[in-house]
Design a protein around this motif. Sequence first.
Motif, PDB file in Angstrom:
ATOM      1  N   VAL A 167       0.863  -1.179   0.000  1.00 34.98           N
ATOM      2  CA  VAL A 167       0.000   0.000   0.000  1.00 34.98           C
ATOM      3  C   VAL A 167       0.895   1.223   0.000  1.00 34.98           C
ATOM      4  CG1 VAL A 167      -1.703   1.322   1.313  1.00 34.98           C
ATOM      5  CG2 VAL A 167      -1.813  -1.181   1.289  1.00 34.98           C
ATOM      6  N   GLU A 168       0.609   2.177  -0.868  1.00 34.58           N
ATOM      7  CA  GLU A 168       1.324   3.453  -0.884  1.00 34.58           C
ATOM      8  C   GLU A 168       0.385   4.523  -0.340  1.00 34.58           C
ATOM      9  OE1 GLU A 168       4.415   4.199  -1.722  1.00 34.58           O
ATOM     10  OE2 GLU A 168       5.077   2.370  -2.712  1.00 34.58           O
ATOM     11  N   ALA A 169       0.601   4.905   0.901  1.00 32.98           N
ATOM     12  CA  ALA A 169      -0.196   5.971   1.512  1.00 32.98           C
ATOM     13  C   ALA A 169       0.515   7.286   1.223  1.00 32.98           C
ATOM     14  CB  ALA A 169      -0.347   5.733   3.003  1.00 32.98           C
ATOM     15  N   VAL A 170       0.122   7.941   0.144  1.00 39.75           N
ATOM     16  CA  VAL A 170       0.835   9.120  -0.343  1.00 39.75           C
ATOM     17  C   VAL A 170       0.074  10.407  -0.037  1.00 39.75           C
ATOM     18  CG1 VAL A 170       1.810  10.222  -2.382  1.00 39.75           C
ATOM     19  CG2 VAL A 170       1.901   7.752  -2.170  1.00 39.75           C
ATOM     20  N   THR A 171      -1.206  10.402  -0.291  1.00 41.65           N
ATOM     21  CA  THR A 171      -1.983  11.635  -0.093  1.00 41.65           C
ATOM     22  C   THR A 171      -2.229  11.862   1.400  1.00 41.65           C
ATOM     23  OG1 THR A 171      -4.159  10.586  -0.167  1.00 41.65           O
ATOM     24  CG2 THR A 171      -3.164  11.222  -2.294  1.00 41.65           C
ATOM     25  N   ILE A 172      -2.618  13.062   1.736  1.00 35.50           N
ATOM     26  CA  ILE A 172      -2.933  13.393   3.131  1.00 35.50           C
ATOM     27  C   ILE A 172      -4.084  12.519   3.629  1.00 35.50           C
ATOM     28  CG2 ILE A 172      -3.862  15.196   4.637  1.00 35.50           C
ATOM     29  CD1 ILE A 172      -2.190  17.197   2.966  1.00 35.50           C
ATOM     30  N   ASP A 173      -5.098  12.316   2.792  1.00 32.49           N
ATOM     31  CA  ASP A 173      -6.225  11.467   3.183  1.00 32.49           C
ATOM     32  C   ASP A 173      -5.779  10.025   3.427  1.00 32.49           C
ATOM     33  OD1 ASP A 173      -8.044  13.542   3.152  1.00 32.49           O
ATOM     34  OD2 ASP A 173      -8.730  13.123   1.103  1.00 32.49           O
ATOM     35  N   ASP A 174      -4.898   9.508   2.553  1.00 35.12           N
ATOM     36  CA  ASP A 174      -4.356   8.153   2.748  1.00 35.12           C
ATOM     37  C   ASP A 174      -3.625   8.055   4.083  1.00 35.12           C
ATOM     38  OD1 ASP A 174      -5.271   7.367   0.251  1.00 35.12           O
ATOM     39  OD2 ASP A 174      -3.305   7.510  -0.718  1.00 35.12           O
ATOM     40  N   LYS A 175      -2.792   9.038   4.356  1.00 32.12           N
ATOM     41  CA  LYS A 175      -2.020   9.023   5.599  1.00 32.12           C
ATOM     42  C   LYS A 175      -2.927   9.123   6.819  1.00 32.12           C
ATOM     43  CE  LYS A 175       2.155  10.775   3.461  1.00 32.12           C
ATOM     44  NZ  LYS A 175       3.073  11.900   3.316  1.00 32.12           N
ATOM     45  N   ARG A 176      -3.949   9.947   6.744  1.00 36.17           N
ATOM     46  CA  ARG A 176      -4.900  10.065   7.855  1.00 36.17           C
ATOM     47  C   ARG A 176      -5.613   8.746   8.118  1.00 36.17           C
ATOM     48  NH1 ARG A 176      -7.412  15.727   6.075  1.00 36.17           N
ATOM     49  NH2 ARG A 176      -5.836  17.080   6.987  1.00 36.17           N
ATOM     50  N   ARG A 177      -5.859   8.022   7.064  1.00 35.10           N
ATOM     51  CA  ARG A 177      -6.534   6.725   7.211  1.00 35.10           C
ATOM     52  C   ARG A 177      -5.602   5.657   7.764  1.00 35.10           C
ATOM     53  NH1 ARG A 177      -8.600   2.308   6.529  1.00 35.10           N
ATOM     54  NH2 ARG A 177      -8.774   0.840   4.877  1.00 35.10           N
TER      55      ARG A 177
END
Length: 94
Positions: A20-30
């Motif tokens: 999983v690549e958590a790149v965006t701010i929303d991805d990171k928040r999740r």
Amino acid sequence: MKITVRRSGGLAALTQIWTVEAVTIDDKRRWMPIVEACPWDNADARSAANQPDRFMYAIRAGQRRATLPEKAVTGPWQVLVENAKTEGQESRRR
């Protein structure tokens, strides 16, 4: 943040990897609460001794690393692994 779950072992000795690549701010928040809920400092692969034909999980999230036997993938670890399996990119190796 890159999250990788590598499952190896079992009867067929196949290795599966979910990334999983958590790149965006929303991805990171999740993903950050899921990652931070895991007890990284208490992960202990030694408990896998005498468990032939069981899966082992090598889990990486950013700079964090853990190797766990199948039976230890419970609670927050299970949440992280299941989410990575569901949402991650899968690859297999022999």
